[in-house]
Design a protein around this motif. Structure first.
Motif, mmCIF file in Angstrom:
data_model
loop_
_atom_site.group_PDB
_atom_site.id
_atom_site.type_symbol
_atom_site.label_atom_id
_atom_site.label_comp_id
_atom_site.label_asym_id
_atom_site.label_seq_id
_atom_site.Cartn_x
_atom_site.Cartn_y
_atom_site.Cartn_z
ATOM 1 N N GLN A 117 0.832 -1.192 0.000
ATOM 2 C CA GLN A 117 0.000 0.000 0.000
ATOM 3 C C GLN A 117 0.873 1.250 0.000
ATOM 4 N N ARG A 142 -3.891 5.503 2.754
ATOM 5 C CA ARG A 142 -5.165 5.993 2.242
ATOM 6 C C ARG A 142 -6.310 5.484 3.116
ATOM 7 N N ARG A 145 -11.597 1.605 2.400
ATOM 8 C CA ARG A 145 -12.926 1.600 1.795
ATOM 9 C C ARG A 145 -13.657 0.321 2.169
ATOM 10 N N ALA A 148 -14.560 -2.153 -2.950
ATOM 11 C CA ALA A 148 -13.822 -1.610 -4.086
ATOM 12 C C ALA A 148 -13.980 -2.553 -5.274
ATOM 13 N N GLU A 149 -13.694 -2.056 -6.452
ATOM 14 C CA GLU A 149 -13.728 -2.879 -7.649
ATOM 15 C C GLU A 149 -12.645 -3.952 -7.579
ATOM 16 N N TRP A 151 -10.529 -4.937 -9.662
ATOM 17 C CA TRP A 151 -9.264 -4.574 -10.293
ATOM 18 C C TRP A 151 -8.528 -3.464 -9.550
ATOM 19 N N ALA A 152 -9.184 -2.854 -8.559
ATOM 20 C CA ALA A 152 -8.592 -1.712 -7.870
ATOM 21 C C ALA A 152 -7.629 -2.169 -6.774
ATOM 22 N N ASN A 153 -6.734 -1.284 -6.416
ATOM 23 C CA ASN A 153 -5.783 -1.554 -5.345
ATOM 24 C C ASN A 153 -6.140 -0.761 -4.096
ATOM 25 N N ASP A 154 -7.428 -0.438 -3.951
ATOM 26 C CA ASP A 154 -7.866 0.351 -2.804
ATOM 27 C C ASP A 154 -7.702 -0.443 -1.511
#
Length: 277
Positions: A117, A142, A145, A148-149, A151-154
């Motif tokens: 991250q 960050r 969340r 998240a989607e 494919w996201a790296n959230d």
């Protein structure tokens, strides 16, 4: 008529104050956290050497550990939806007379899927001169969340691994003893970080601890607890500050509708009809 408009105008201002007050807590995230990580003895006194043996650490605890220069040190902590975590680390170095040059230390954070991250800001890598007594590091992550989607790296709710190690030093300094302190704090970002939906389960992998893996362990004993779970459990409450925004928006919309109607309906007297019509 003018009195009615003054009352409605005051009500509109009240609705606006309600909306702005609901976001006041979320807006207070611009302050830069202190890079200091002072030990208070409230946390674990050791560190793991791999992801699987990472030492569990709760937020607002200070973990301390003695180690050798060159070791990889790991801790794991929980972060829930809406939290913006800050990791601070302090490495107390050996006496300068025993060292042969400068050292560069780095702190990295990985999520429950072991994805690295990125730090929003902070001093993730720090260089200590040959005469420095310590080096301090900071990583502000960050906001976590709830969903998240794929494919996201959230960052998502679950365990987060802290890895602390030296990344640059004279080879003659490998193995010298150091003392480390790691602390994790977080800020709740409120309704501004809320999303629709949530994970069915947080990303909390099981960790086998060396203390619980002895030969004389009873086979019928309860399994080891998942590392990094909050003491009071994962967030499941229905209340968030988004309810304040929703209620405030509804009140403001109703007041604006009433105010607009009062402007367009006239003064209640019939309009004058031209003669002969």
């Amino acid at each position: 008529m003018s009195r009615t408009r003054r009352v409605l105008a005051g009500a509109l201002l009240t609705g606006l104050a309600l909306l702005t007050g609901a976001g006041a807590a979320a807006a207070d995230d611009s302050a830069s956290p202190s890079p200091s990580a002072s030990g208070d003895g409230s946390g674990p006194t050791e560190a793991g050497t791999t992801f699987r043996t990472a030492t569990a650490l709760q937020q607002d605890e200070t973990a301390t550990a003695g180690a050798s220069t060159g070791d990889y040190l790991y801790w794991v902590f929980p972060a829930d939806a809406g939290q913006r975590a800050t990791v601070t680390a302090k490495v107390t170095l050996p006496e300068s007379a025993t060292r042969h040059g400068a050292q560069t230390w780095q702190v990295d954070v990985y999520d429950g899927l072991r994805r690295r991250q990125a730090c929003m800001y902070g001093k993730q890598t720090g260089r200590a001169g040959a005469d420095a007594a310590s080096v301090e590091l900071t990583c502000v992550l960050r906001t976590v969340r709830a969903l998240a989607e794929p494919w996201a790296n959230d960052p998502l709710p679950g365990s987060y691994y802290v890895r602390l190690t030296v990344v640059g030093l004279a080879s003659a300094d490998l193995g010298l003893p150091v003392h480390t302190e790691v602390r994790v704090t977080s800020k709740d970002q409120g309704g501004s970080a809320d999303v629709d939906g949530s994970l069915s389960k947080p990303l909390v992998p099981g960790v086998s601890s060396a203390e619980q893996a002895s030969d004389d362990t009873d086979a019928s004993a309860a399994p080891a607890a998942l590392a990094g779970e909050p003491e009071d459990g994962w967030s499941s409450g229905w209340w968030t500050s988004r309810w304040l925004w929703t209620a405030g928006g509804g009140v403001l919309a109703a007041l604006m509708a009433v105010f607009g109607y009062s402007l367009t309906r006239g003064n209640g007297r019939p309009s004058r009809v031209p003669p002969g019509v």
